[in-house]
Design a protein around this motif. Structure first.
Motif, mmCIF file in Angstrom:
data_model
loop_
_atom_site.group_PDB
_atom_site.id
_atom_site.type_symbol
_atom_site.label_atom_id
_atom_site.label_comp_id
_atom_site.label_asym_id
_atom_site.label_seq_id
_atom_site.Cartn_x
_atom_site.Cartn_y
_atom_site.Cartn_z
ATOM 1 N N ASP A 221 0.831 -1.205 0.000
ATOM 2 C CA ASP A 221 0.000 0.000 0.000
ATOM 3 C C ASP A 221 0.867 1.257 0.000
ATOM 4 N N ASN A 222 1.896 1.240 0.833
ATOM 5 C CA ASN A 222 2.790 2.397 0.929
ATOM 6 C C ASN A 222 3.554 2.630 -0.367
ATOM 7 N N ILE A 223 4.034 1.545 -0.980
ATOM 8 C CA ILE A 223 4.766 1.667 -2.246
ATOM 9 C C ILE A 223 3.870 2.295 -3.309
ATOM 10 N N ILE A 224 2.634 1.795 -3.392
ATOM 11 C CA ILE A 224 1.710 2.288 -4.420
ATOM 12 C C ILE A 224 1.330 3.749 -4.172
ATOM 13 N N SER A 225 1.023 4.081 -2.923
ATOM 14 C CA SER A 225 0.590 5.455 -2.616
ATOM 15 C C SER A 225 1.718 6.466 -2.754
ATOM 16 N N GLU A 226 2.937 6.064 -2.391
ATOM 17 C CA GLU A 226 4.076 6.983 -2.438
ATOM 18 C C GLU A 226 4.643 7.155 -3.843
ATOM 19 N N ASN A 227 4.410 6.149 -4.700
ATOM 20 C CA ASN A 227 5.030 6.178 -6.028
ATOM 21 C C ASN A 227 4.023 6.217 -7.176
ATOM 22 N N GLY A 228 2.734 6.244 -6.843
ATOM 23 C CA GLY A 228 1.717 6.334 -7.880
ATOM 24 C C GLY A 228 1.535 5.055 -8.672
ATOM 25 N N GLY A 229 1.864 3.936 -8.098
ATOM 26 C CA GLY A 229 1.743 2.644 -8.771
ATOM 27 C C GLY A 229 2.844 1.710 -8.335
ATOM 28 N N VAL A 230 3.100 0.693 -9.163
ATOM 29 C CA VAL A 230 4.126 -0.294 -8.827
ATOM 30 C C VAL A 230 5.484 0.242 -9.277
ATOM 31 N N PHE A 231 5.936 1.265 -8.552
ATOM 32 C CA PHE A 231 7.214 1.927 -8.830
ATOM 33 C C PHE A 231 7.958 2.121 -7.509
ATOM 34 N N TYR A 232 9.262 2.339 -7.640
ATOM 35 C CA TYR A 232 10.053 2.684 -6.458
ATOM 36 C C TYR A 232 11.049 3.767 -6.850
ATOM 37 N N LYS A 233 10.854 4.948 -6.279
ATOM 38 C CA LYS A 233 11.717 6.103 -6.560
ATOM 39 C C LYS A 233 11.851 6.354 -8.067
ATOM 40 N N GLY A 234 10.716 6.339 -8.718
ATOM 41 C CA GLY A 234 10.680 6.650 -10.139
ATOM 42 C C GLY A 234 11.004 5.487 -11.063
ATOM 43 N N GLN A 235 11.370 4.344 -10.500
ATOM 44 C CA GLN A 235 11.716 3.185 -11.318
ATOM 45 C C GLN A 235 10.595 2.151 -11.270
ATOM 46 N N LYS A 236 10.211 1.649 -12.414
ATOM 47 C CA LYS A 236 9.175 0.629 -12.460
ATOM 48 C C LYS A 236 9.676 -0.649 -11.786
ATOM 49 N N ILE A 237 8.839 -1.242 -10.974
ATOM 50 C CA ILE A 237 9.176 -2.520 -10.327
ATOM 51 C C ILE A 237 8.785 -3.641 -11.283
ATOM 52 N N ASN A 238 9.770 -4.349 -11.786
ATOM 53 C CA ASN A 238 9.513 -5.454 -12.714
ATOM 54 C C ASN A 238 9.242 -6.772 -11.996
ATOM 55 N N VAL A 239 9.885 -6.923 -10.830
ATOM 56 C CA VAL A 239 9.817 -8.203 -10.106
ATOM 57 C C VAL A 239 9.584 -7.952 -8.623
ATOM 58 N N ILE A 240 8.700 -8.742 -8.036
ATOM 59 C CA ILE A 240 8.555 -8.771 -6.579
ATOM 60 C C ILE A 240 8.957 -10.160 -6.104
ATOM 61 N N TYR A 241 9.941 -10.192 -5.233
ATOM 62 C CA TYR A 241 10.399 -11.459 -4.649
ATOM 63 C C TYR A 241 9.989 -11.459 -3.178
ATOM 64 N N SER A 242 9.050 -12.320 -2.834
ATOM 65 C CA SER A 242 8.502 -12.368 -1.479
ATOM 66 C C SER A 242 8.953 -13.647 -0.779
ATOM 67 N N HIS A 243 9.439 -13.502 0.460
ATOM 68 C CA HIS A 243 9.986 -14.638 1.198
ATOM 69 C C HIS A 243 8.945 -15.635 1.698
ATOM 70 N N ASN A 244 7.663 -15.258 1.678
ATOM 71 C CA ASN A 244 6.657 -16.268 2.031
ATOM 72 C C ASN A 244 5.284 -15.907 1.478
ATOM 73 N N ASP A 245 4.397 -16.894 1.465
ATOM 74 C CA ASP A 245 3.075 -16.726 0.856
ATOM 75 C C ASP A 245 2.203 -15.723 1.589
ATOM 76 N N SER A 246 2.323 -15.655 2.914
ATOM 77 C CA SER A 246 1.483 -14.720 3.658
ATOM 78 C C SER A 246 1.731 -13.287 3.192
ATOM 79 N N MET A 247 2.986 -12.891 3.089
ATOM 80 C CA MET A 247 3.298 -11.546 2.589
ATOM 81 C C MET A 247 2.830 -11.392 1.151
ATOM 82 N N THR A 248 3.000 -12.455 0.359
ATOM 83 C CA THR A 248 2.582 -12.405 -1.044
ATOM 84 C C THR A 248 1.083 -12.185 -1.164
#
Length: 337
Positions: A221-248
């Motif tokens: 939620d914070n990433i989306i609200s702070e960056n206007g979508g699936v971005f981080y500091k102006g860079q598009k996030i291509n991959v999300i690597y999550s250490h477990n299913d609950s977080m995913t």
């Protein structure tokens, strides 16, 4: 020696022999009774679980209880509720109770030497379960669980193959597990060990989600609200690597709430709960690396061995699979958790 003397000696020998036979029979009866009582008495396992933060963890606990019942092993159980202090207290209570074996899932890697020394001095063997620790190996009998490093490698190997034809920069955001836990450390290290040889992969952000669904959603939620979508500091996030299913699943909750299609991002998860496998089938995830929670039967075999004084392996890893978007989903069986 006259005939009367010989007869007297023979009589004494017979009486002595009879006494020895009766003593032997009585001794055997006592031994048999002792063995029968010992056989009726169940082994007692003191088991401390870290909590019930996910379906995976719940199934992990269920597997241990089911296997204990099948092997006539009694469990004294403690739920640490995600606090190391609770675990330390529980282990000390197991020692006071004089259980036969102690097993526990360590919340973090450090801080176990003193309590393990206490268990050793009390003559109670200890098995480390699911997560590894940093402690003197002579203080515990062995480790049973997953190979976090290999799980991280499997996740990265899938990513390398999927992006083999893509020569542009690939930005990755990592949702890490509980800080200072061996499984989070291993999954991070294994992933990096593979991608380090491929310069196009760049981990732009790594954040501790504590293996919780609520934290996964909060962070996304914070990433989306702070960056206007699936971005981080102006860079598009291509991959999300999550250490477990609950977080995913929390990440997917956030995307759904923000009307973002998860199919536009490569999402890799670890655990292989049924809900994540369902998301994989729906195209919401690209890869799910299995972390097998069903270690109960193996744990009980190890418990029985060390209870009778037989050494166990220093490390026992569970067999695990990798599920990907390229699989034939019709071959999948229900996960059961």
């Amino acid at each position: 020696m006259n005939k009367k003397t010989k007869t007297f000696i023979r009589s004494c020998i017979c009486v002595l022999a009879s006494a020895l036979v009766l003593t032997s029979v009585a001794s055997c009866k006592k031994t048999d009774k002792k063995n029968a009582v010992a056989e009726k008495q169940n082994l007692i396992l003191g088991f401390s679980q870290i909590g019930s933060e996910s379906a995976w963890r719940t199934r992990n606990t269920e597997s241990i209880f089911e296997a204990a019942a099948e092997n006539n092993i009694q469990i004294i159980f403690d739920d640490a509720q995600q606090k190391q202090s609770n675990q330390l207290q529980a282990i000390r209570s197991f020692i006071v109770y004089q259980v036969d074996v102690i097993a526990f899932v360590p919340i973090v890697e450090d801080g176990w030497d003193n309590v393990l020394q206490e268990a050793k001095e009390a003559g109670i063997p200890v098995i480390i379960v699911d997560r590894q620790i940093k402690a003197d190996p002579s203080l515990y009998a062995g480790f049973l669980g997953e190979n976090g490093f290999q799980e991280g490698k499997s996740a990265a190997e899938f990513l390398i193959n999927k992006c083999s034809a893509n020569n542009s920069k690939i930005n990755i955001v990592e949702f890490s597990g509980t800080e200072n836990s061996s499984v989070a450390t291993g999954r991070a290290a294994g992933f990096r060990d593979v991608i380090k040889n491929h310069s196009k992969f760049n981990i732009v952000h790594s954040i501790d989600g504590d293996f919780l669904r609520s934290r996964g959603k909060e962070i996304m939620d914070n990433i989306i609200s702070e960056n206007g979508g699936v971005f981080y500091k102006g860079q598009k996030i291509n991959v999300i690597y999550s250490h477990n299913d609950s977080m995913t699943l929390g990440i997917l909750d956030s995307m759904a709430a923000n009307n973002i299609d998860p199919k536009e991002t490569i999402i890799i998860s670890i655990d292989a709960e049924q809900k994540s496998i369902d998301a994989l089938k729906q195209g919401k995830l690209s890869c799910v690396v299995e972390c097998n929670p069903n270690l109960g039967p193996t744990l009980m075999e190890l418990v029985k061995k060390i209870a009778e004084g037989t050494p166990i392996p220093e490390v026992t890893y569970m067999t695990e699979s990798v599920f990907t978007e390229n699989d034939d989903f019709s071959t999948y069986l229900p996960r059961g958790y």
